[in-house]
Design an enzyme around this catalytic site. Sequence first.
Site, mmCIF file in Angstrom:
data_model
loop_
_atom_site.group_PDB
_atom_site.id
_atom_site.type_symbol
_atom_site.label_atom_id
_atom_site.label_comp_id
_atom_site.label_asym_id
_atom_site.label_seq_id
_atom_site.Cartn_x
_atom_site.Cartn_y
_atom_site.Cartn_z
ATOM 1 N N ARG A 145 -23.635 4.692 -0.503
ATOM 2 C CA ARG A 145 -23.915 3.245 -0.646
ATOM 3 C C ARG A 145 -24.763 2.764 0.531
ATOM 4 N NH1 ARG A 145 -18.115 1.408 -3.039
ATOM 5 N NH2 ARG A 145 -18.733 1.200 -5.216
ATOM 6 N N ASP A 178 -19.136 5.988 0.493
ATOM 7 C CA ASP A 178 -19.519 5.026 1.533
ATOM 8 C C ASP A 178 -20.917 5.383 2.066
ATOM 9 O OD1 ASP A 178 -16.656 6.039 1.569
ATOM 10 O OD2 ASP A 178 -16.335 4.163 2.614
ATOM 11 N N ARG A 205 0.846 -1.207 0.000
ATOM 12 C CA ARG A 205 0.000 0.000 0.000
ATOM 13 C C ARG A 205 0.875 1.247 0.000
ATOM 14 N NH1 ARG A 205 -5.204 1.963 2.104
ATOM 15 N NH2 ARG A 205 -4.878 3.692 3.544
ATOM 16 N N HIS A 257 -12.124 6.565 4.495
ATOM 17 C CA HIS A 257 -12.875 5.964 3.385
ATOM 18 C C HIS A 257 -12.442 4.511 3.227
ATOM 19 C CE1 HIS A 257 -14.289 4.866 -0.529
ATOM 20 N NE2 HIS A 257 -13.054 4.691 -0.931
#
Length: 329
Positions: A167, A164, A104, A191
Amino acid sequence: MDTVPTICSTDRPNGKPLSKVTIVGSGQVGMACAFSLVTQGITDEVALVDMVKDKLAGEVMDLQQGSVFTPGVKIYGSTDYSVTKDSKICVITAGARQKEGESRLQLIEKNVQILKQTIPQLLKYSPNAILLLVTNPVDVLTYCAWKISGRPVGTVIGTGTSLDTGRLKFLIAEKINISPKCVHIWIIGEHGDSSVPVWSRLQIGGVNLQELNHPSGISEEKSLEELHKAVVNSAYDIIKLKGYTSWAIGLNVADICRTILHNSRRIHAVTTLVQGFYGVAEEVFASLPCVLDTSGISNVIPLEVNDDEKEKFLQATNTLYEVQQSTGL
Ligand SMILES: NC(=O)c1ccc[n+]([C@@H]2O[C@H](COP(=O)([O-])OP(=O)(O)OC[C@H]3O[C@@H](n4cnc5c(N)ncnc54)[C@H](O)[C@@H]3O)[C@@H](O)[C@H]2O)c1
Ligand SMILES: O=C1C[C@](c2ccsc2)(c2cccc(Nc3ccc(F)cc3)n2)NC(=O)[C@H]1Sc1ccccc1Cl
C-alpha cells in the site's frame, strides 16, 4: 465398438497435483485469494474449505464457471478436509467476525480455536505444506500456528507487513507519478496500525530519498509521516466504503504463492521468528524482509535500520510478545 480415447482425463500424472493451493475460508479475503491465483494461473489446482457449506458451494460453482476465461486451474471445494490432500501451500483466511464490545484478546482466542480445528486437519492431508496465515491479528496468529503445527519455523509464514508495504509503495508512486514497482521501501514489525516504515532505506529507482529533490516535497519528514498515516487510514476508509477489504490482500497472497511455487527467491515482508534481530531476545513473530522459495522462508534479510526505526521495531515486538504469551501457546 472401439472405446472412445480419453481426451480429458481428470487423472493426475503419478496421482499427485503438480502445484496445489488450499484456501481455508471462502469469505471476502479467501475468494479474492482464489480469484487472484486462478486468473493469473499461478497454480494448477485450488481447493477451498469452509464451515458454511452453501456459501462455499456457491463460491466454488461461480468461480468454476469462469474457467473458459482463465488459464485453466482446477477449482473444487468441500467442508471435508480430504479435499485439501497434497497441497503445497495452505492459505488460512478463516476468522471470526469481531463482535460489538468484544476485546482483541477475545477475538484472538476465537481465532486460535479456529487454528486448533483447522491446522491438524490440513497437515493430516498435506504434512509438508507451507502454512500462510492471513487471519488477523496475523503476527500473533502466525506464532500460534507455528506452535500448533509443530512445523519448522520457515514453513509457517504470515502475510505480515507485505500488504502494508504494498500500500505504501502505491501511495508513494501516486505522489511522484512513477510505477510502484520502482519504489523500494520496507515496512517491518507489526502488521497494521503500529507498523514501522524504514524511511532510511527508501529508494526510488535506486536513488536514495535524501538525494531525491522531487518537487512534490516527498523527502520532507512531514510528508513521510502523512504517507504512513495514509497506509493505515486507507484500510479504515475501505472498510467504511465497502465493509471489508479483499482485492489488495488477495493479490498480495497470490504474489507470495507465486514466489514460493516458482522457487523465485524474491523478497517479501512477511511474519516469521525475529528472535536475535535488532536485539530481540524473546521467541516472537513479526515482519522482516524474507527470501521465499519452495522451502518457505530460506533467509531473513538483516536490513540495516536507524536508531528510531530499531526502537519502534523493539516496541512492537515487546507488545507482540506479551499478546503471544497471553495465548498460552
Ligand atoms: N493480514 C492482512 O493484511 C489482512 C487483510 C485483510 C483482511 N485480513 C483478515 O482476513 C480475515 C478474513 O477476512 P474476511 O473479510 O474474509 O472475513 P469473512 O468473515 O468474510 O470470511 C471468513 C470466513 O472464515 C470462515 N470460517 C470461520 N471459521 C471457520 C472454520 N473453523 N473453518 C473454516 N472456515 C471458517 C467463515 O465461514 C467465513 O467464510 C480477517 O481476520 C481479516 O482481518 C487480513
Ligand atoms: O489488517 C487488515 C484487516 C482489515 C482492517 C483492520 C483494521 S481496518 C481494516 C480488516 C478487514 C475486514 C475485517 C477485519 N477484521 C479484523 C481486523 C483486525 C483484527 F485484529 C481482527 C479482525 N479487518 N482490513 C485490511 O485491509 C487490513 S490491512 C491494514 C489494517 C490497518 C492498518 C494498516 C493495514 Cl495495511
